[in-house]
Design an enzyme around this catalytic site. Structure first.
Site, mmCIF file in Angstrom:
data_model
loop_
_atom_site.group_PDB
_atom_site.id
_atom_site.type_symbol
_atom_site.label_atom_id
_atom_site.label_comp_id
_atom_site.label_asym_id
_atom_site.label_seq_id
_atom_site.Cartn_x
_atom_site.Cartn_y
_atom_site.Cartn_z
ATOM 1 N N GLU A 79 33.092 38.815 39.962
ATOM 2 C CA GLU A 79 33.147 37.344 39.915
ATOM 3 C C GLU A 79 34.546 36.943 40.374
ATOM 4 O O GLU A 79 35.476 36.871 39.576
ATOM 5 C CB GLU A 79 32.900 36.844 38.488
ATOM 6 C CG GLU A 79 31.559 37.257 37.901
ATOM 7 C CD GLU A 79 30.381 36.462 38.462
ATOM 8 O OE1 GLU A 79 30.621 35.507 39.228
ATOM 9 O OE2 GLU A 79 29.245 36.805 38.139
ATOM 10 N N CYS A 97 37.557 28.722 38.856
ATOM 11 C CA CYS A 97 37.035 29.384 40.059
ATOM 12 C C CYS A 97 36.144 28.418 40.811
ATOM 13 O O CYS A 97 35.995 28.511 42.024
ATOM 14 C CB CYS A 97 36.275 30.645 39.677
ATOM 15 S SG CYS A 97 35.073 30.359 38.377
HETATM 16 P P1 NAD Z 1 43.869 38.328 38.506
HETATM 17 O O1 NAD Z 1 43.073 38.933 39.603
HETATM 18 O O2 NAD Z 1 45.332 38.281 38.636
HETATM 19 O O3 NAD Z 1 43.565 39.082 37.114
HETATM 20 C C1 NAD Z 1 42.273 39.131 36.565
HETATM 21 C C2 NAD Z 1 42.172 40.329 35.645
HETATM 22 O O4 NAD Z 1 42.177 41.531 36.411
HETATM 23 C C3 NAD Z 1 43.324 40.482 34.660
HETATM 24 O O5 NAD Z 1 42.818 40.943 33.431
HETATM 25 C C4 NAD Z 1 44.212 41.540 35.323
HETATM 26 O O6 NAD Z 1 45.004 42.268 34.419
HETATM 27 C C5 NAD Z 1 43.176 42.432 35.965
HETATM 28 N N1 NAD Z 1 43.611 43.172 37.151
HETATM 29 C C6 NAD Z 1 44.449 42.762 38.124
HETATM 30 N N2 NAD Z 1 44.524 43.689 39.096
HETATM 31 C C7 NAD Z 1 43.712 44.703 38.740
HETATM 32 C C8 NAD Z 1 43.372 45.955 39.332
HETATM 33 N N3 NAD Z 1 43.873 46.325 40.500
HETATM 34 N N4 NAD Z 1 42.497 46.759 38.680
HETATM 35 C C9 NAD Z 1 41.957 46.379 37.503
HETATM 36 N N5 NAD Z 1 42.262 45.219 36.884
HETATM 37 C C10 NAD Z 1 43.126 44.384 37.502
HETATM 38 O O7 NAD Z 1 43.250 36.845 38.318
HETATM 39 P P2 NAD Z 1 43.791 35.659 37.409
HETATM 40 O O8 NAD Z 1 45.014 35.079 38.019
HETATM 41 O O9 NAD Z 1 43.802 36.049 35.983
HETATM 42 O O10 NAD Z 1 42.571 34.619 37.572
HETATM 43 C C11 NAD Z 1 42.430 33.739 38.649
HETATM 44 C C12 NAD Z 1 41.439 34.252 39.667
HETATM 45 O O11 NAD Z 1 40.191 34.574 39.032
HETATM 46 C C13 NAD Z 1 41.086 33.211 40.702
HETATM 47 O O12 NAD Z 1 40.996 33.821 41.960
HETATM 48 C C14 NAD Z 1 39.727 32.684 40.246
HETATM 49 O O13 NAD Z 1 38.962 32.098 41.271
HETATM 50 C C15 NAD Z 1 39.115 33.942 39.735
HETATM 51 N N6 NAD Z 1 38.027 33.660 38.800
HETATM 52 C C16 NAD Z 1 36.747 33.843 39.241
HETATM 53 C C17 NAD Z 1 35.687 33.527 38.403
HETATM 54 C C18 NAD Z 1 34.269 33.697 38.851
HETATM 55 O O14 NAD Z 1 33.400 33.666 37.999
HETATM 56 N N7 NAD Z 1 33.993 33.863 40.131
HETATM 57 C C19 NAD Z 1 35.938 33.051 37.100
HETATM 58 C C20 NAD Z 1 37.260 32.905 36.677
HETATM 59 C C21 NAD Z 1 38.299 33.206 37.549
#
Ligand code: NAD
Length: 506
Positions: free
Chosen positions: A262, A296
């Site tokens: 997601e 998102c």
């Molecule tokens: P992020 O990608 O920085 O982090 C999300 C999560 O992933 C965190 O828990 C982080 O620690 C973990 N993470 C980061 N890199 C990783 C890796 N290489 N391997 C495993 N885990 C890893 O995102 P954010 O800044 O917390 O959230 C914002 C983003 O999330 C935006 O792009 C938004 O659109 C997206 N989002 C999407 C949805 C959806 O349902 N499509 C919902 C909410 C947020």
């Protein structure tokens, strides 16, 4: 907030690892600090999960899975029902904590907890509806059917902007399916994760259940990477940015595991000359500035038919002038802060790039230093869909106004980005609406009519196409992703007829 912390069992220094009711992890060791974006002050610390603790969690999760998968599904549903009840009891303090730690306004914080309650209710019903199909065999005295079995531990990696709801979308459904859950929340909202785990653990404590049905680990991407690489976890459900999704997808695919991804969106609303412009303006404002543009599903691109472009622009300019920005816990506020200083910098960099590429910022964008914290004024910019900056998701309240001539061109622009999460059309013309919803219409996972792109209900399957990752969560038949399908053929006759009429002669 002190009362909220006490009610939710949160101290200054907290353990960050838990299997069921057992919290461990020495808060004296390395910890992640949480800050409120309203003024940047540190509000508490949560101990990071070390590798040996992670392995302990996985051992207990696997042991719990052995028992939980053999617990009748309606009984699993009963536990989830009680979790829903507990969430109702803690809705007010948990909603306040979400608002305080993440920065979304109180109404949205409470709304997130309501989504947790709603998905728990949905999951209770689902626990009695894990249906498989039966088929007619081509062979006499044979019966065929499909059944669904639990998968194993499900890893949930979640983002900061929905610190509690997205976890529940996954965990409540996975639990009724007979899976156990290992959750790593965002390192930017560790207190929300801790509070939810404490609420769930109160329910587990009332029952003679094995530890390790609902587990919490705390950390940054490194802990997420342990999970992505871990062969003991058959399914990783990851919510976050597209680069994160790429990395997780790569790791999990290389071990032939499964993912639900997601990821980021770049959502557009197509406004035709047949639209109700009053309704359009209200939807656009809520969709663009709700959660300070950090959903998102936030509306990032407003595609407006030429004849009504100026009127829509002027209505928005009027609405943006009167927005109340400030403390998210103040009930009069409509927009709180961005999550951190980096988010503010990214927004400022994006505004510069709009100008460099030939666009014009026509309202807002300023950093509101006088409010303390990470507050900004939401921005409106006239731009082109083809600008590189417009093609990217900037996680901030910037709304691009983009003109189009024909509906066909509007739909082409809506689809003309790499992401494919949510979309909407505003029109009163049934032909236009159906064109937008047709096979040649929106290419997104969500396509709405006369409502904005955000605010999805849990009853439908939620998720997006293209770089958004293709995953589906929450309602509809999303539960199937949390189970493994098995096809069974039963011969109840005296003969052994082979399929396809084959005769082996023995
Ligand atoms: P992020 O990608 O920085 O982090 C999300 C999560 O992933 C965190 O828990 C982080 O620690 C973990 N993470 C980061 N890199 C990783 C890796 N290489 N391997 C495993 N885990 C890893 O995102 P954010 O800044 O917390 O959230 C914002 C983003 O999330 C935006 O792009 C938004 O659109 C997206 N989002 C999407 C949805 C959806 O349902 N499509 C919902 C909410 C947020």
């Amino acid at each position: 907030m002190q009362e909220v912390f006490e009610t939710l069992g949160i101290g200054d220094r907290n353990p960050g690892t838990s299997t069921g009711e057992s919290f461990f992890g020495d808060p004296g060791l390395a910890a992640v600090a949480s800050h409120t974006p309203t003024d940047g002050t540190r509000i508490g610390e949560v101990a990071l999960t070390r590798r040996e603790e992670y392995d302990l969690v996985m051992d207990r999760a696997l042991r719990a899975f052995d028992v939980w998968r053999m617990t009748p599904a309606p009984r699993r549903g009963e536990i989830v029902r009680q979790i829903g009840s507990e969430l109702r009891e803690f809705k007010a303090p948990l909603g306040r904590l979400v608002s305080f730690e993440m920065g979304k306004i109180l109404q949205e914080g409470l709304g997130e907890v309501q989504e947790m309650i709603d998905i728990a209710d949905f999951a209770v019903g689902q626990s009695r509806m894990l249906y498989g199909k039966t088929m007619h065999s081509e062979r006499p005295h044979h019966r065929m059917y499909e059944q669904w079995h639990p998968l194993g531990p499900v890893g949930v990696i979640s983002a900061f902007n929905f610190p509690v709801a997205v976890y529940a979308w996954n965990a409540m459904i996975a639990a009724v399916c007979g899976d156990v859950v290992v959750w790593k929340g965002s390192e930017k909202t560790p207190l929300c994760s801790l509070a939810v785990q404490r609420i769930i653990s109160r329910v587990l404590a009332r029952h003679d259940l094995p530890e390790g049905i609902f587990n919490l680990v705390t950390g940054d991407r490194q802990v997420g990477e342990w999970m992505a690489k871990d062969e003991r976890i058959p399914l990783i459900s990851a919510t976050g940015s597209i680069p994160m999704g790429r990395s997780v997808a790569h790791c999990v695919a290389s071990r032939l595991g499964r993912t639900i991804l997601e990821l980021g969106g770049n959502n557009a609303m197509v406004v035709t000359e047949k639209a109700d412009l009053e309704m359009t303006a209200r939807a656009a404002v809520f969709g663009a500035i709700g959660t300070a543009g950090q959903r998102c599903t936030t509306i990032r691109r407003l595609l407006v038919q030429e004849d009504v472009f100026e009127e829509v622009r002027d209505r928005l300019l009027g609405a943006y002038a009167g927005l109340r920005i400030g403390d998210p816990l103040d009930e009069r506020t409509v927009m709180g802060p961005l999550i951190d200083a980096e988010a503010v910098e990214q927004m400022q960099a994006a505004l510069l790039r709009i100008k460099e590429e030939g666009g014009e910022v026509i309202s807002g964008g300023e950093v509101l230093d006088e409010l303390g914290g990470h507050f900004v004024r939401p921005a409106l910019a006239v731009a082109e869909n083809e600008f590189e900056i417009v093609q990217e998701e900037t996680f901030a309240p910037i709304l691009y106004l983009i003109p189009f001539r024909t509906l066909e061109e509007g739909i082409a622009k809506q689809n003309g980005v790499r992401q494919g999460l949510s979309s909407a059309i505003f029109s009163r013309d049934v032909g236009e609406i159906e064109a937008f919803l047709s096979h040649r219409g929106s290419d997104c996972g969500i396509a709405n009519v006369n409502i904005g792109t955000s605010g999805a209900e849990i009853g439908g399957a939620f998720g997006g196409e293209k770089e958004t990752g293709g995953g589906r969560e929450a309602g509809s038949d999303a539960w199937k992703a949390y189970m493994r399908r098995q096809t069974n053929t039963i011969n109840w006759g005296e003969e052994l007829p082979l399929a396809q009429g084959i005769d082996f002669g023995v």
